[in-house]
Design a protein around this motif. Structure first.
Motif, PDB file in Angstrom:
ATOM      1  N   GLY A  14      -6.381   2.694   2.396  1.00  0.00           N
ATOM      2  CA  GLY A  14      -5.911   3.907   2.275  1.00  0.00           C
ATOM      3  C   GLY A  14      -4.981   4.163   1.408  1.00  0.00           C
ATOM      4  N   LYS A  15      -3.881   5.061   1.742  1.00  0.00           N
ATOM      5  CA  LYS A  15      -2.561   5.571   1.155  1.00  0.00           C
ATOM      6  C   LYS A  15      -1.518   4.575   1.223  1.00  0.00           C
ATOM      7  CE  LYS A  15      -1.528   9.526   3.702  1.00  0.00           C
ATOM      8  NZ  LYS A  15      -1.147  10.980   3.585  1.00  0.00           N
ATOM      9  N   ILE A  16      -1.502   3.334   2.040  1.00  0.00           N
ATOM     10  CA  ILE A  16      -0.485   2.446   2.398  1.00  0.00           C
ATOM     11  C   ILE A  16       0.225   2.192   1.149  1.00  0.00           C
ATOM     12  CG2 ILE A  16       0.163   0.363   3.456  1.00  0.00           C
ATOM     13  CD1 ILE A  16      -0.477   2.342   5.449  1.00  0.00           C
ATOM     14  N   GLU A  17      -0.653   1.811   0.140  1.00  0.00           N
ATOM     15  CA  GLU A  17      -0.102   1.344  -1.229  1.00  0.00           C
ATOM     16  C   GLU A  17       0.852   2.291  -1.656  1.00  0.00           C
ATOM     17  OE1 GLU A  17      -1.444  -1.063  -5.258  1.00  0.00           O
ATOM     18  OE2 GLU A  17      -2.591   0.618  -4.406  1.00  0.00           O
ATOM     19  N   ASP A  18       0.214   3.490  -1.838  1.00  0.00           N
ATOM     20  CA  ASP A  18       1.220   4.470  -2.430  1.00  0.00           C
ATOM     21  C   ASP A  18       2.385   4.716  -1.542  1.00  0.00           C
ATOM     22  OD1 ASP A  18      -1.175   4.707  -4.157  1.00  0.00           O
ATOM     23  OD2 ASP A  18      -2.054   6.480  -3.086  1.00  0.00           O
ATOM     24  N   ILE A  19       2.390   4.829  -0.228  1.00  0.00           N
ATOM     25  CA  ILE A  19       3.446   5.338   0.352  1.00  0.00           C
ATOM     26  C   ILE A  19       4.605   4.112   0.108  1.00  0.00           C
ATOM     27  CG2 ILE A  19       4.441   5.437   2.947  1.00  0.00           C
ATOM     28  CD1 ILE A  19       1.552   6.344   3.575  1.00  0.00           C
ATOM     29  N   PHE A  20       4.262   2.855  -0.025  1.00  0.00           N
ATOM     30  CA  PHE A  20       5.368   2.069  -0.143  1.00  0.00           C
ATOM     31  C   PHE A  20       5.406   1.456  -1.665  1.00  0.00           C
ATOM     32  CE2 PHE A  20       4.096   1.587   4.440  1.00  0.00           C
ATOM     33  CZ  PHE A  20       5.275   1.520   4.917  1.00  0.00           C
ATOM     34  N   SER A  21       4.912   2.488  -2.538  1.00  0.00           N
ATOM     35  CA  SER A  21       5.020   2.102  -3.898  1.00  0.00           C
ATOM     36  C   SER A  21       4.689   0.807  -4.463  1.00  0.00           C
ATOM     37  CB  SER A  21       6.498   2.308  -4.487  1.00  0.00           C
ATOM     38  OG  SER A  21       6.633   3.669  -4.334  1.00  0.00           O
TER      39      SER A  21
END
Length: 396
Positions: free
Chosen positions: A239-246
């Motif tokens: 999901g958006k985990i990669e985005d949240i942690f840059s």
């Protein structure tokens, strides 16, 4: 640090699924909010697996019994960080407290933000105000298609959102524009997230697509994910985990289309991964239902998730953990369409353990990160109290 043979942990964040207002909710205009409680009293909610695991012991829920002997550990967590944003919620559960909230823009972004952005992308923008993502498409979507000017808008959260029709600005170009915004938004205008919001359709029938991307500020300190990666323990972001942690602390990642795709990808990585952390965000609760005041849709999504839990459990091996929590509330029956300052549920299911324990009300989301740091044998995080001794102690 102790040497261990790390087992597998599946951590699923039910985005926006709050469990009752925090004591300081009045400071955020959220006194009385209760995402799960209000939904259960408005809709005939049935969650048999979560009920057995102790969900009814966490919040006062209509139709969800507080079973006397749950088969998972249960409790709830309070947020110590200032705010109620997705980013700071995820950061806190991995050991980073945010003492000062990110900036918000109730009157839109000032000229010193918009001017350099327009100059950098070579286009004027539309909107520049607080708006619902669906309503602003009704208002400005046709003009965006006609002019090619991206729509910029924000909300009560610290976000710089950029919407464009895929026929006028393809998603890859919109992502590029969003990265430009991310690089420009420095303190004091360092918003938590820049969000690319592609949409399709015709006037009156615009629909946002699943090619959304979030461009978050990088965590200001080392997180649990950084420590796991340094110890060569795999971290899978779904999901958006990669985005949240840059992208930091992530070994492998995959974006998802919706909740069911997120669960499908989680199951796929359980099949592929023997050890480490599988970290999943299921965004539909928040994005499709909380922000749209859709309690019925929210309830149906919770029931669909509950129906799929046995499938996840069937793929787990003895000793695996499945942890369910949230990053903030988003009460669809509370006034407004914004996140709500709430406790979040904490359920820890251990494959092979027949009875659960009451984990109480944890003082910070960081207790979860500290527990996982101890479980995986990496150095302690600077904040949080591990509840591993509680769930690892022999039954009385």
């Amino acid at each position: 640090m102790r040497a261990v043979s790390p087992t597998r942990v599946i951590l699923i964040v039910l985005d926006g699924v709050g469990a009752g207002a925090l004591p300081d909710a009045d400071r955020y205009g959220d006194a009385g909010s209760d995402t799960l409680g209000h939904i259960s009293r408005a809709v005939a909610l049935r969650l048999p697996t979560l009920e057995r695991w102790g969900l009814g012991r966490i919040d006062d829920l209509e139709g969800i019994a507080p079973v006397p002997h749950p088969t998972a550990h249960f409790g709830k967590m309070a947020e110590r960080s200032a705010g109620k944003d997705t980013v700071i919620g995820h950061w806190e559960m991995t050991g980073v407290i945010t003492p000062t909230p990110f900036p918000t823009y109730p009157n839109g972004f000032p000229p010193e933000v918009i001017g350099p952005f327009e100059a950098a992308i070579g286009r004027k923008v539309l909107g520049n105000k607080v708006a619902s993502g669906t309503e602003i498409l009704k208002e400005l979507g046709a003009e965006q298609m006609a002019t090619g000017a991206p729509i910029v808008y924000t909300s009560a959260d610290s976000v710089f959102q950029i919407a464009a029709h895929e026929a006028t600005i393809p998603p890859e170009k919109l992502w590029e524009i969003s990265r430009i915004a991310r690089n420009l938004l420095k303190p004091p205008h360092q918003v938590a997230r820049v969000i690319a919001r592609p949409f399709i359709g015709e006037p009156g029938r615009f629909v946002r697509t699943d090619r959304r991307r979030d461009f978050s500020v990088a965590p200001p300190a080392e997180t649990l994910l950084d420590r796991l990666q340094a110890a060569r323990i795999p971290v899978i972001g779904i999901g958006k985990i990669e985005d949240i942690f840059s992208g930091r602390g992530i070994s492998e990642s995959v974006h998802t289309h919706d909740n069911n795709d997120g669960i499908d990808q989680t199951v796929r990585f359980i099949d592929r991964t023997d050890t480490g952390l599988i970290f999943t965000n299921l965004v539909d609760f928040d994005m499709l239902y909380g922000h749209r005041n859709d309690a019925v849709g929210f309830a149906k999504a919770l029931e669909e998730f509950d129906r799929r839990l046995p499938e996840i459990v069937s793929k787990m091996k003895e000793g695996d953990w499945l942890i369910l929590t949230a990053d903030h509330g988003n009460d669809p029956l509370f006034p407004g369409t914004d996140h709500t300052r709430e406790h979040v549920p904490l359920i820890v299911f251990q494959k092979g353990v027949a009875s659960g324990r009451d984990l109480g009300i944890r003082a910070t989301f960081a207790d979860l990160g500290q527990t996982l740091a101890e479980h995986f044998g990496v150095d302690r995080l600077p904040v949080g109290e591990s509840f591993l001794p509680l769930i690892a102690a022999p039954a009385a």
